[in-house]
Design a protein around this motif. Sequence first.
Motif, PDB file in Angstrom:
ATOM      1  N   ALA A 128       0.829  -1.202   0.000  1.00 30.73           N
ATOM      2  CA  ALA A 128       0.000   0.000   0.000  1.00 30.73           C
ATOM      3  C   ALA A 128       0.868   1.259   0.000  1.00 30.73           C
ATOM      4  O   ALA A 128       0.563   2.243  -0.686  1.00 30.73           O
ATOM      5  CB  ALA A 128      -0.940  -0.005   1.204  1.00 30.73           C
ATOM      6  N   TRP A 129       1.957   1.220   0.756  1.00 29.41           N
ATOM      7  CA  TRP A 129       2.867   2.371   0.810  1.00 29.41           C
ATOM      8  C   TRP A 129       3.451   2.662  -0.565  1.00 29.41           C
ATOM      9  O   TRP A 129       3.479   3.793  -1.023  1.00 29.41           O
ATOM     10  CB  TRP A 129       3.972   2.110   1.827  1.00 29.41           C
ATOM     11  N   PHE A 130       3.892   1.611  -1.256  1.00 32.74           N
ATOM     12  CA  PHE A 130       4.495   1.815  -2.567  1.00 32.74           C
ATOM     13  C   PHE A 130       3.458   2.067  -3.651  1.00 32.74           C
ATOM     14  O   PHE A 130       3.803   2.515  -4.746  1.00 32.74           O
ATOM     15  CB  PHE A 130       5.417   0.645  -2.931  1.00 32.74           C
ATOM     16  N   ALA A 131       2.190   1.821  -3.373  1.00 37.44           N
ATOM     17  CA  ALA A 131       1.131   2.152  -4.324  1.00 37.44           C
ATOM     18  C   ALA A 131       0.854   3.653  -4.330  1.00 37.44           C
ATOM     19  O   ALA A 131       0.297   4.178  -5.293  1.00 37.44           O
ATOM     20  CB  ALA A 131      -0.138   1.376  -3.995  1.00 37.44           C
ATOM     21  N   LEU A 132       1.245   4.339  -3.262  1.00 35.98           N
ATOM     22  CA  LEU A 132       1.085   5.793  -3.205  1.00 35.98           C
ATOM     23  C   LEU A 132       2.059   6.449  -4.171  1.00 35.98           C
ATOM     24  O   LEU A 132       3.186   5.974  -4.352  1.00 35.98           O
ATOM     25  CB  LEU A 132       1.388   6.313  -1.796  1.00 35.98           C
ATOM     26  N   LEU A 156       6.422  11.351   0.283  1.00 42.00           N
ATOM     27  CA  LEU A 156       7.285  12.390   0.842  1.00 42.00           C
ATOM     28  C   LEU A 156       6.480  13.335   1.720  1.00 42.00           C
ATOM     29  O   LEU A 156       6.934  13.726   2.791  1.00 42.00           O
ATOM     30  CB  LEU A 156       7.982  13.167  -0.274  1.00 42.00           C
ATOM     31  N   THR A 157       5.285  13.696   1.290  1.00 43.89           N
ATOM     32  CA  THR A 157       4.428  14.582   2.076  1.00 43.89           C
ATOM     33  C   THR A 157       4.021  13.905   3.373  1.00 43.89           C
ATOM     34  O   THR A 157       4.005  14.526   4.428  1.00 43.89           O
ATOM     35  CB  THR A 157       3.171  14.961   1.272  1.00 43.89           C
ATOM     36  N   ALA A 158       3.728  12.605   3.304  1.00 44.75           N
ATOM     37  CA  ALA A 158       3.311  11.872   4.499  1.00 44.75           C
ATOM     38  C   ALA A 158       4.427  11.802   5.531  1.00 44.75           C
ATOM     39  O   ALA A 158       4.166  11.737   6.727  1.00 44.75           O
ATOM     40  CB  ALA A 158       2.866  10.460   4.113  1.00 44.75           C
TER      41      ALA A 158
END
Length: 127
Positions: free
Chosen positions: A93-97, A103-105
């Motif tokens: 899920a993280w890499f789907a962003l 970076l913003t997160a």
Amino acid sequence: MPLAFQNTSSPRQLRQAEADDGQWDQAGRQILATCQLLQALRDNVDVLGADPLAANLAELYDYAGHRVGIAAVDCCRAPLDEVWHLLREVRAAWFALPAAARLTARGPSSTAAQSWSPGPCSMVPIQ
């Protein structure tokens, strides 16, 4: 006349016992590495920012740590497999962003954690 202890273990049984000890040592190291990884993930979640996603992630990492503890106490693989699959889903899920969202997160001041690097505690399945 005192009875002497009679060792009925064969060399094969002794070798198996040594192999079992080696497996337990490796499992212990992997469980410790998993606990450290989960703690690092949990420490990097900003639960004070009132973001529901952050709160959910923190709860997930706490749950995963609890399951790893159960695996260690009960010498059971199933909870470790469950944690492995949960962490794979989070990672996917993280890499789907989009990269900009990741970076913003993380925030502008958190340059060390902006890109994921597996390092020595990479999510390697327990053998």
